[in-house]
Design a protein around this motif. Structure first.
Motif, PDB file in Angstrom:
ATOM      1  N   THR A  86     -20.630  14.652  23.410  1.00  0.00           N
ATOM      2  CA  THR A  86     -19.880  15.689  22.706  1.00  0.00           C
ATOM      3  C   THR A  86     -20.823  16.717  22.096  1.00  0.00           C
ATOM      4  N   LYS A  89     -19.158  22.862  18.737  1.00  0.00           N
ATOM      5  CA  LYS A  89     -19.500  24.254  19.020  1.00  0.00           C
ATOM      6  C   LYS A  89     -19.471  25.089  17.740  1.00  0.00           C
ATOM      7  N   GLN A 102     -14.344  23.485  17.099  1.00  0.00           N
ATOM      8  CA  GLN A 102     -14.243  23.199  18.533  1.00  0.00           C
ATOM      9  C   GLN A 102     -15.250  22.131  18.942  1.00  0.00           C
ATOM     10  N   ARG A 104     -16.710  20.135  22.482  1.00  0.00           N
ATOM     11  CA  ARG A 104     -16.754  20.084  23.951  1.00  0.00           C
ATOM     12  C   ARG A 104     -17.131  18.678  24.397  1.00  0.00           C
ATOM     13  N   TYR A 105     -16.407  18.166  25.399  1.00  0.00           N
ATOM     14  CA  TYR A 105     -16.646  16.841  25.968  1.00  0.00           C
ATOM     15  C   TYR A 105     -17.147  17.018  27.403  1.00  0.00           C
ATOM     16  N   GLU A 106     -18.317  16.450  27.690  1.00  0.00           N
ATOM     17  CA  GLU A 106     -18.920  16.582  29.016  1.00  0.00           C
ATOM     18  C   GLU A 106     -19.375  15.224  29.532  1.00  0.00           C
ATOM     19  N   TRP A 113     -17.975  19.214  32.774  1.00  0.00           N
ATOM     20  CA  TRP A 113     -16.985  19.540  31.735  1.00  0.00           C
ATOM     21  C   TRP A 113     -15.772  18.634  31.901  1.00  0.00           C
ATOM     22  N   ASP A 116     -12.070  20.426  26.147  1.00  0.00           N
ATOM     23  CA  ASP A 116     -12.396  21.132  24.905  1.00  0.00           C
ATOM     24  C   ASP A 116     -11.281  20.842  23.918  1.00  0.00           C
TER      25      ASP A 116
END
Length: 201
Positions: A86, A89, A102, A104-106, A113, A116
């Motif tokens: 994670t 942002k 925010q 982000r999960y990758e 990706w 989000d």
């Protein structure tokens, strides 16, 4: 080499062969596996596991989006075995400071990706139904309401291969909403994510 030299070489060869000790017999191989660990084998100790993720139970103050949804539980909901990382942002400057977050999960190795997540917490007394109607303008596919979750929830398709899940409720004197954008999945995935996030707002 003369005849005497050849005879001497033959005698030395026989003598050396006679002096060489026979190699010891190979140990018998047992068909029964041994139960004792050899003394030279290093003992390995298991690595300490990471502390279990503890989600907020409707925190009095929202300070980030990532704490609302752990990587292991997202992994379970999505049904993936990939390790997920994670990144919190930077906040969008168009929002009032401290109101929009925010995460982000990758995928760590394969998927660049996965999702989000946005958490918005504002003291403004806007109408949640109106906010949801505004969010639905981004939908490019059918809108599916999710009754009984938060003060409202729905999911829809937004672009090719992506979906939007939204939920919200009034909590701690704030209007709190959660939006998660992710690849298209089964309907039960969207329902689980909406309920999980609504319970934590």
């Amino acid at each position: 080499m003369g005849r005497s030299g050849a005879a001497l070489a033959a005698v030395l060869a026989l003598t050396c062969a006679a002096c060489t000790p026979l190699a010891p017999p190979l140990p018998a191989i047992s068909a029964t596996p041994t139960t004792t660990r050899p003394a030279t084998t290093a003992v390995t100790t298991p690595k300490p596991s990471a502390p279990e993720f503890t989600p907020p139970a409707s925190p009095a103050k929202v300070t980030g989006a990532c704490p609302f949804l752990g990587t292991a539980e997202l992994q379970r909901v999505l049904g993936t075995s990939e390790d997920i990382i994670t990144t919190e942002k930077p906040p969008d400057k168009t929002f009032v400071p401290g109101t929009e977050f925010q995460c982000r999960y990758e995928g760590k190795y394969v998927s660049p990706w996965l999702a989000d997540l946005w958490i918005i917490a504002s003291a403004r007394s806007y109408s949640l139904p109106k906010m949801m109607e505004n969010a639905k303008k981004d939908c490019t596919g059918p809108v599916t309401p999710l009754p009984g979750i938060g003060d409202g929830a729905f999911f829809c398709g937004v672009t090719t291969g992506e979906a939007l899940v939204m939920t919200g409720k009034r909590s701690h004197g704030q209007n709190r909403t959660a939006y998660i954008c992710l690849h298209k999945h089964r309907d039960d995935v969207y329902t689980t994510l909406a309920k999980t996030l609504a319970d934590r707002l």
